[in-house]
Design a protein around this motif. Sequence first.
Motif, mmCIF file in Angstrom:
data_model
loop_
_atom_site.group_PDB
_atom_site.id
_atom_site.type_symbol
_atom_site.label_atom_id
_atom_site.label_comp_id
_atom_site.label_asym_id
_atom_site.label_seq_id
_atom_site.Cartn_x
_atom_site.Cartn_y
_atom_site.Cartn_z
ATOM 1 N N GLY A 106 0.783 -1.231 0.000
ATOM 2 C CA GLY A 106 0.000 0.000 0.000
ATOM 3 C C GLY A 106 0.810 1.274 0.000
ATOM 4 N N LEU A 107 2.141 1.156 0.084
ATOM 5 C CA LEU A 107 2.965 2.364 0.155
ATOM 6 C C LEU A 107 3.038 3.092 -1.190
ATOM 7 C CD1 LEU A 107 4.982 4.089 1.903
ATOM 8 C CD2 LEU A 107 6.783 2.738 0.832
ATOM 9 N N VAL A 108 3.180 2.335 -2.281
ATOM 10 C CA VAL A 108 3.304 2.954 -3.598
ATOM 11 C C VAL A 108 1.950 3.528 -4.011
ATOM 12 C CG1 VAL A 108 3.768 2.531 -6.049
ATOM 13 C CG2 VAL A 108 5.186 1.438 -4.296
ATOM 14 N N PRO A 109 1.890 4.814 -4.349
ATOM 15 C CA PRO A 109 0.607 5.412 -4.753
ATOM 16 C C PRO A 109 0.026 4.723 -5.986
ATOM 17 C CG PRO A 109 2.245 7.112 -4.318
ATOM 18 C CD PRO A 109 2.980 5.816 -4.336
ATOM 19 N N GLN A 110 -1.302 4.729 -6.080
ATOM 20 C CA GLN A 110 -1.953 4.233 -7.284
ATOM 21 C C GLN A 110 -1.646 5.185 -8.438
ATOM 22 O OE1 GLN A 110 -3.552 1.426 -7.665
ATOM 23 N NE2 GLN A 110 -3.700 0.790 -5.539
ATOM 24 N N LEU A 111 -1.580 4.628 -9.620
ATOM 25 C CA LEU A 111 -1.305 5.411 -10.813
ATOM 26 C C LEU A 111 -2.576 5.474 -11.651
ATOM 27 C CD1 LEU A 111 1.374 6.709 -11.686
ATOM 28 C CD2 LEU A 111 1.712 4.785 -13.229
ATOM 29 N N GLU A 112 -3.021 6.684 -11.990
ATOM 30 C CA GLU A 112 -4.251 6.857 -12.758
ATOM 31 C C GLU A 112 -3.991 7.735 -13.973
ATOM 32 O OE1 GLU A 112 -7.093 8.481 -10.049
ATOM 33 O OE2 GLU A 112 -7.199 6.653 -8.828
ATOM 34 N N ARG A 113 -4.732 7.489 -15.027
ATOM 35 C CA ARG A 113 -4.671 8.310 -16.239
ATOM 36 C C ARG A 113 -5.930 9.173 -16.279
ATOM 37 N NH1 ARG A 113 -1.916 7.129 -21.140
ATOM 38 N NH2 ARG A 113 -1.966 9.031 -22.414
ATOM 39 N N TYR A 121 -3.181 13.632 -18.188
ATOM 40 C CA TYR A 121 -2.251 13.511 -17.075
ATOM 41 C C TYR A 121 -2.122 12.070 -16.599
ATOM 42 C CZ TYR A 121 -3.220 18.528 -16.804
ATOM 43 O OH TYR A 121 -3.379 19.855 -17.108
ATOM 44 N N VAL A 122 -0.943 11.769 -16.072
ATOM 45 C CA VAL A 122 -0.771 10.572 -15.261
ATOM 46 C C VAL A 122 -0.674 11.076 -13.825
ATOM 47 C CG1 VAL A 122 1.754 10.600 -15.609
ATOM 48 C CG2 VAL A 122 0.621 8.527 -14.823
ATOM 49 N N VAL A 123 -1.476 10.470 -12.932
ATOM 50 C CA VAL A 123 -1.625 11.015 -11.576
ATOM 51 C C VAL A 123 -1.278 9.944 -10.541
ATOM 52 C CG1 VAL A 123 -3.156 12.218 -9.979
ATOM 53 C CG2 VAL A 123 -3.511 12.440 -12.454
ATOM 54 N N PHE A 124 -0.400 10.296 -9.606
ATOM 55 C CA PHE A 124 -0.098 9.455 -8.454
ATOM 56 C C PHE A 124 -1.102 9.815 -7.358
ATOM 57 C CE2 PHE A 124 3.792 9.866 -10.835
ATOM 58 C CZ PHE A 124 4.412 8.632 -10.725
ATOM 59 N N VAL A 125 -1.795 8.816 -6.824
ATOM 60 C CA VAL A 125 -2.848 9.065 -5.843
ATOM 61 C C VAL A 125 -2.628 8.171 -4.622
ATOM 62 C CG1 VAL A 125 -5.335 9.066 -5.396
ATOM 63 C CG2 VAL A 125 -4.483 9.530 -7.707
ATOM 64 N N ARG A 126 -2.682 8.773 -3.440
ATOM 65 C CA ARG A 126 -2.575 7.968 -2.226
ATOM 66 C C ARG A 126 -3.384 8.587 -1.098
ATOM 67 N NH1 ARG A 126 2.311 6.386 1.882
ATOM 68 N NH2 ARG A 126 1.170 4.713 2.893
ATOM 69 N N ALA A 185 -2.635 22.498 -3.918
ATOM 70 C CA ALA A 185 -3.902 22.624 -3.182
ATOM 71 C C ALA A 185 -3.717 22.000 -1.807
ATOM 72 C CB ALA A 185 -5.026 21.927 -3.946
ATOM 73 N N TRP A 186 -4.111 22.727 -0.778
ATOM 74 C CA TRP A 186 -3.964 22.261 0.602
ATOM 75 C C TRP A 186 -5.291 21.717 1.131
ATOM 76 C CZ3 TRP A 186 1.011 22.279 2.228
ATOM 77 C CH2 TRP A 186 1.896 23.123 1.549
ATOM 78 N N ASP A 187 -5.225 21.023 2.279
ATOM 79 C CA ASP A 187 -6.420 20.458 2.925
ATOM 80 C C ASP A 187 -7.189 19.543 1.982
ATOM 81 O OD1 ASP A 187 -6.341 21.671 5.582
ATOM 82 O OD2 ASP A 187 -6.620 23.564 4.523
ATOM 83 N N ALA A 188 -6.477 18.833 1.122
ATOM 84 C CA ALA A 188 -7.120 17.922 0.174
ATOM 85 C C ALA A 188 -7.390 16.575 0.851
ATOM 86 C CB ALA A 188 -6.224 17.726 -1.050
ATOM 87 N N PRO A 189 -8.376 15.821 0.372
ATOM 88 C CA PRO A 189 -8.646 14.515 0.972
ATOM 89 C C PRO A 189 -7.583 13.473 0.635
ATOM 90 C CG PRO A 189 -10.093 14.900 -0.894
ATOM 91 C CD PRO A 189 -9.381 16.193 -0.634
ATOM 92 N N LEU A 190 -6.857 13.668 -0.482
ATOM 93 C CA LEU A 190 -5.859 12.703 -0.934
ATOM 94 C C LEU A 190 -4.577 13.417 -1.329
ATOM 95 C CD1 LEU A 190 -8.153 10.706 -3.406
ATOM 96 C CD2 LEU A 190 -7.487 9.953 -1.122
ATOM 97 N N MET A 191 -3.462 12.698 -1.258
ATOM 98 C CA MET A 191 -2.240 13.193 -1.861
ATOM 99 C C MET A 191 -2.298 12.826 -3.337
ATOM 100 S SD MET A 191 1.762 12.205 -1.161
ATOM 101 C CE MET A 191 1.665 10.732 -2.173
ATOM 102 N N GLN A 192 -2.165 13.828 -4.213
ATOM 103 C CA GLN A 192 -2.190 13.592 -5.648
ATOM 104 C C GLN A 192 -1.121 14.446 -6.320
ATOM 105 O OE1 GLN A 192 -6.393 12.954 -7.341
ATOM 106 N NE2 GLN A 192 -6.731 14.489 -5.766
ATOM 107 N N LEU A 193 -0.378 13.834 -7.233
ATOM 108 C CA LEU A 193 0.592 14.569 -8.043
ATOM 109 C C LEU A 193 0.353 14.196 -9.495
ATOM 110 C CD1 LEU A 193 2.266 13.720 -5.211
ATOM 111 C CD2 LEU A 193 4.000 15.108 -6.349
#
Length: 336
Positions: A106-113, A121-126, A185-193
């Motif tokens: 679970g450490l590696v963020p999910q990868l989404e298109r 975009y390709v987005v890292f989500v955790r 963006a701060w105070d987000a529900p998820l970490m996303q890059l």
Amino acid sequence: MSSPSVLAAMTTQVLVAAESLGADVAAIVREAGIEPELLPDPDARVPLGQHLKMWEILSRRGDGLRIGARIGLASLGVIGYAMQHEATVGEALAWQQRVGAVLYPGLVPQLERRRDAAGDYVVFVRAMVPAFARLIEPIYAQAAAIVAMMRAVAGAGARAAFVTLPLPRPGDPREVEAYFACPVAWDAPLMQLGFDAALLAVPLPRADPQLFGYLARRAEAMLAHSPGDASWADRVRREVGAALAEGEPRLQAVAKRLGVSERTLHRRLLDEETNFAGVVEAVRHARALQLLADRSLSASEVAVLLGYAEPAAFFRAFRRWTGETPQGFRRRGGAG
């Protein structure tokens, strides 16, 4: 059952980075209770509690962002070395998704298109676990490390297009925003890059199929014996999560990636009292709750990210899971 642990390469590289910033690493190792003889072996396992204690100590210094910027691919151990020898950035990231549990499940963020009017975009989500979220600095470190990793594989010019952090905006955010050099963006529900999806096609200068194959087999052997990864349902869950944004997950494709036949995978899931459809359903349910927390995404966009061909299929499934529509769930505040 083995106690939870992390790959020693992660712990070691965090300590190396902290030492470069002036931290007394020997004192940190003693206070965290880490066995020093584990650290020189990148394939060893450090108990999770000791790794967390290390971060608790480091969090007093507030160096998370600078540590993350320094650790790069070396913190991924054999996975990081193998990634450098894949053919393209996209293939390296896809392979990392499959074997990331070697580091810690679970450490590696999910990868989404994601494709929208703003771009592709390709987005890292955790979703950050409470133990790390409470400390704050590990969140900065992982976000910064993702940028460092992308620069290592895609070139020094790789930069994030947007970042969301599940952290309150600090009194002075200039260092953070300067490092990411994009909207934060701060105070987000998820970490996303998010990064420009064109980076996925970038060829890797050190591509070497033979060397990659050797390192990949080593990582996959470690995965097969890693603590907490004996469950076939967990392996399928990870594969499905990585593939959702590409469309409907298929048993045949997942079995191939796991190196078994469809029949064998079906039988092993039955032995664990589940099946492929049930795993897909559970992954989609959990991911839907995460994505709906991001109110910048419409319910139809969430449906696409969950691999549904039509939003109506997602709406029916969500009602089956929760008894309400995605819009009703949001209005009620469930996504919060």
